[in-house]
Design a protein around this motif. Structure first.
Motif, PDB file in Angstrom:
ATOM      1  N   VAL A  72       0.859  -1.187   0.000  1.00  0.00           N
ATOM      2  CA  VAL A  72       0.000   0.000   0.000  1.00  0.00           C
ATOM      3  C   VAL A  72       0.895   1.237   0.000  1.00  0.00           C
ATOM      4  O   VAL A  72       1.689   1.429   0.917  1.00  0.00           O
ATOM      5  N   GLN A  73       0.765   2.070  -1.015  1.00  0.00           N
ATOM      6  CA  GLN A  73       1.589   3.269  -1.142  1.00  0.00           C
ATOM      7  C   GLN A  73       0.724   4.518  -0.995  1.00  0.00           C
ATOM      8  O   GLN A  73      -0.296   4.643  -1.672  1.00  0.00           O
ATOM      9  N   GLY A  74       1.148   5.414  -0.108  1.00  0.00           N
ATOM     10  CA  GLY A  74       0.433   6.660   0.111  1.00  0.00           C
ATOM     11  C   GLY A  74       1.172   7.832  -0.511  1.00  0.00           C
ATOM     12  O   GLY A  74       2.394   7.919  -0.442  1.00  0.00           O
ATOM     13  N   PHE A  75       0.402   8.767  -1.108  1.00  0.00           N
ATOM     14  CA  PHE A  75       0.984   9.926  -1.780  1.00  0.00           C
ATOM     15  C   PHE A  75       0.222  11.193  -1.395  1.00  0.00           C
ATOM     16  O   PHE A  75      -0.953  11.133  -1.028  1.00  0.00           O
ATOM     17  N   THR A  76       0.890  12.327  -1.504  1.00  0.00           N
ATOM     18  CA  THR A  76       0.260  13.629  -1.356  1.00  0.00           C
ATOM     19  C   THR A  76       0.510  14.439  -2.622  1.00  0.00           C
ATOM     20  O   THR A  76       1.363  14.100  -3.437  1.00  0.00           O
ATOM     21  N   SER A  77      -0.236  15.516  -2.762  1.00  0.00           N
ATOM     22  CA  SER A  77       0.003  16.420  -3.887  1.00  0.00           C
ATOM     23  C   SER A  77       1.012  17.480  -3.468  1.00  0.00           C
ATOM     24  O   SER A  77       1.185  17.746  -2.271  1.00  0.00           O
ATOM     25  N   PRO A  78       1.715  18.107  -4.409  1.00  0.00           N
ATOM     26  CA  PRO A  78       2.717  19.123  -4.060  1.00  0.00           C
ATOM     27  C   PRO A  78       2.097  20.290  -3.275  1.00  0.00           C
ATOM     28  O   PRO A  78       1.095  20.872  -3.685  1.00  0.00           O
ATOM     29  N   GLY A  79       2.697  20.582  -2.136  1.00  0.00           N
ATOM     30  CA  GLY A  79       2.207  21.685  -1.315  1.00  0.00           C
ATOM     31  C   GLY A  79       0.982  21.375  -0.479  1.00  0.00           C
ATOM     32  O   GLY A  79       0.443  22.268   0.188  1.00  0.00           O
ATOM     33  N   GLU A  80       0.532  20.136  -0.467  1.00  0.00           N
ATOM     34  CA  GLU A  80      -0.657  19.776   0.315  1.00  0.00           C
ATOM     35  C   GLU A  80      -0.345  19.818   1.812  1.00  0.00           C
ATOM     36  O   GLU A  80       0.663  19.280   2.258  1.00  0.00           O
ATOM     37  N   LYS A  81      -1.205  20.465   2.568  1.00  0.00           N
ATOM     38  CA  LYS A  81      -1.009  20.607   4.003  1.00  0.00           C
ATOM     39  C   LYS A  81      -1.983  19.708   4.763  1.00  0.00           C
ATOM     40  O   LYS A  81      -3.156  19.617   4.405  1.00  0.00           O
ATOM     41  N   PRO A  82      -1.513  19.055   5.821  1.00  0.00           N
ATOM     42  CA  PRO A  82      -2.396  18.187   6.610  1.00  0.00           C
ATOM     43  C   PRO A  82      -3.542  18.965   7.242  1.00  0.00           C
ATOM     44  O   PRO A  82      -3.390  20.122   7.652  1.00  0.00           O
ATOM     45  N   LYS A  83      -4.675  18.319   7.327  1.00  0.00           N
ATOM     46  CA  LYS A  83      -5.863  18.935   7.904  1.00  0.00           C
ATOM     47  C   LYS A  83      -5.791  19.000   9.418  1.00  0.00           C
ATOM     48  O   LYS A  83      -6.356  19.904  10.044  1.00  0.00           O
ATOM     49  N   TYR A  84      -5.061  18.058  10.017  1.00  0.00           N
ATOM     50  CA  TYR A  84      -5.003  17.953  11.474  1.00  0.00           C
ATOM     51  C   TYR A  84      -3.645  18.441  11.985  1.00  0.00           C
ATOM     52  O   TYR A  84      -2.606  18.094  11.424  1.00  0.00           O
ATOM     53  N   PRO A  85      -3.628  19.234  13.065  1.00  0.00           N
ATOM     54  CA  PRO A  85      -2.362  19.807  13.555  1.00  0.00           C
ATOM     55  C   PRO A  85      -1.387  18.770  14.097  1.00  0.00           C
ATOM     56  O   PRO A  85      -0.179  19.011  14.122  1.00  0.00           O
ATOM     57  N   TRP A  86      -1.881  17.601  14.531  1.00  0.00           N
ATOM     58  CA  TRP A  86      -0.985  16.590  15.086  1.00  0.00           C
ATOM     59  C   TRP A  86      -0.240  15.811  14.003  1.00  0.00           C
ATOM     60  O   TRP A  86       0.705  15.082  14.302  1.00  0.00           O
ATOM     61  N   ILE A  87      -0.632  15.991  12.741  1.00  0.00           N
ATOM     62  CA  ILE A  87       0.138  15.432  11.628  1.00  0.00           C
ATOM     63  C   ILE A  87       1.190  16.467  11.256  1.00  0.00           C
ATOM     64  O   ILE A  87       0.867  17.547  10.769  1.00  0.00           O
ATOM     65  N   LYS A  88       2.451  16.148  11.472  1.00  0.00           N
ATOM     66  CA  LYS A  88       3.528  17.128  11.391  1.00  0.00           C
ATOM     67  C   LYS A  88       3.726  17.689   9.991  1.00  0.00           C
ATOM     68  O   LYS A  88       3.911  18.882   9.805  1.00  0.00           O
ATOM     69  N   ASP A  89       3.731  16.829   8.986  1.00  0.00           N
ATOM     70  CA  ASP A  89       4.037  17.296   7.636  1.00  0.00           C
ATOM     71  C   ASP A  89       3.375  16.375   6.613  1.00  0.00           C
ATOM     72  O   ASP A  89       2.651  15.434   6.965  1.00  0.00           O
ATOM     73  N   SER A  90       3.635  16.657   5.340  1.00  0.00           N
ATOM     74  CA  SER A  90       3.007  15.881   4.273  1.00  0.00           C
ATOM     75  C   SER A  90       3.555  14.461   4.186  1.00  0.00           C
ATOM     76  O   SER A  90       2.879  13.564   3.688  1.00  0.00           O
ATOM     77  N   TRP A  91       4.787  14.253   4.662  1.00  0.00           N
ATOM     78  CA  TRP A  91       5.327  12.887   4.708  1.00  0.00           C
ATOM     79  C   TRP A  91       4.468  12.008   5.622  1.00  0.00           C
ATOM     80  O   TRP A  91       4.094  10.896   5.272  1.00  0.00           O
ATOM     81  N   MET A  92       4.179  12.542   6.795  1.00  0.00           N
ATOM     82  CA  MET A  92       3.364  11.778   7.747  1.00  0.00           C
ATOM     83  C   MET A  92       1.940  11.609   7.226  1.00  0.00           C
ATOM     84  O   MET A  92       1.289  10.587   7.481  1.00  0.00           O
ATOM     85  N   LEU A  93       1.446  12.607   6.491  1.00  0.00           N
ATOM     86  CA  LEU A  93       0.110  12.495   5.899  1.00  0.00           C
ATOM     87  C   LEU A  93       0.059  11.346   4.900  1.00  0.00           C
ATOM     88  O   LEU A  93      -0.889  10.552   4.898  1.00  0.00           O
ATOM     89  N   SER A  94       1.071  11.240   4.055  1.00  0.00           N
ATOM     90  CA  SER A  94       1.105  10.122   3.093  1.00  0.00           C
ATOM     91  C   SER A  94       1.233   8.784   3.812  1.00  0.00           C
ATOM     92  O   SER A  94       0.661   7.776   3.373  1.00  0.00           O
ATOM     93  N   ALA A  95       1.985   8.778   4.945  1.00  0.00           N
ATOM     94  CA  ALA A  95       2.097   7.551   5.737  1.00  0.00           C
ATOM     95  C   ALA A  95       0.755   7.181   6.364  1.00  0.00           C
ATOM     96  O   ALA A  95       0.365   6.008   6.395  1.00  0.00           O
TER      97      ALA A  95
END
Length: 254
Positions: free
Chosen positions: A146-169
């Motif tokens: 299972v591979q997770g991806f984000t779009s360029p410049g996408e910001k997490p909706k929740y403050p406890w998600i540190k960055d887009s890397w963690m969002l894709s994870a």
């Protein structure tokens, strides 16, 4: 008597033959377009011809090589999955890519989750729910990556998600949790996070770039023994690229 200024003047009439001639040109153009669409280009001959204008040596393309045949088990699984998924969101809404040792399921943006979020949407859940029993019924050894991806410049909706890397994870592991909750063997699951790397769409169109936010399922058949119907001699290794993702996966086992 001269016409007063501002009075509408009649446009000159075109000769009748010009109308017939324009219709003929339109039909000829249509004919050549159809002829071109049905034609086949000899790449070697074209390369030789174009080299005369480039002033260099003729560089012939490599000989065409037929790809190895896709095993029947793999192709049948892909066809069944395509029929199931097409009923959920229309034909080809979910992309399925088949190769000799892998089937890739690509779930498009807007169906999987909202922007900046990792929680699965209803249609995505339904698609996964239909795939799980199909994979469980498959008699063979494989891994679901299972591979997770984000779009360029996408910001997490929740403050406890540190960055887009963690969002894709989180997107990848949320799918892993969904599989495990529905009885899928966790030993067959691998999660990977890529942030905005490996984009499908590039350029400056923001709406198009958003479609890079996605989840992909890669059903991988690693060994030739499997393709012959035999189990692999050694267990397949677990591949997790970043420590944060490993911690998220471990949380599913508590």
């Amino acid at each position: 008597m001269a016409k007063e200024k501002g009075e509408a003047q009649d446009c000159p009439k075109f000769p009748i033959w010009l109308t017939t001639f324009s219709d003929l040109m339109s039909l000829l153009l249509t004919f050549f377009i159809l002829l071109y669409s049905m034609s086949v280009i000899d790449v070697a001959a074209f390369s030789k011809w174009i080299s005369f204008f480039q002033g260099g040596r003729t560089v012939l393309p490599p000989a065409s090589v037929l790809p190895p045949p896709i095993p029947t088990k793999v192709s049948r699984l892909a066809i069944k999955a395509q029929k199931i998924l097409s009923k959920i969101n229309g034909y080809n809404a979910f992309q399925i890519i088949v190769s000799r040792n892998e089937i890739t399921f690509r779930f498009p943006y807007g169906i999987n989750f909202d922007e900046g979020d990792y929680q699965l949407k209803d249609k995505f859940k339904k698609a996964l729910s239909e795939l799980i029993p199909l994979l469980n019924s498959f008699n063979g050894t494989y891994k679901v990556v299972v591979q997770g991806f984000t779009s360029p410049g996408e910001k997490p909706k929740y403050p406890w998600i540190k960055d887009s890397w963690m969002l894709s994870a989180k997107r990848a592991t949320e799918v892993v949790r969904f599989f495990i909750a529905r009885g899928f063997n966790r030993k067959k699951l691998v999660a990977e996070a890529y942030d905005s790397l490996r984009p499908i769409y590039t350029g400056s169109n923001k709406e198009l770039l958003k479609k890079n936010a996605r989840v992909e399922l890669h059903v991988r058949f690693y060994t030739e023994n499997y393709l012959k119907g035999n189990p692999p001699e050694k267990p397949l290794k677990k591949i997790i690229p970043i420590p944060e993702l490993e911690n998220l996966l471990n949380s599913t086992q508590k």
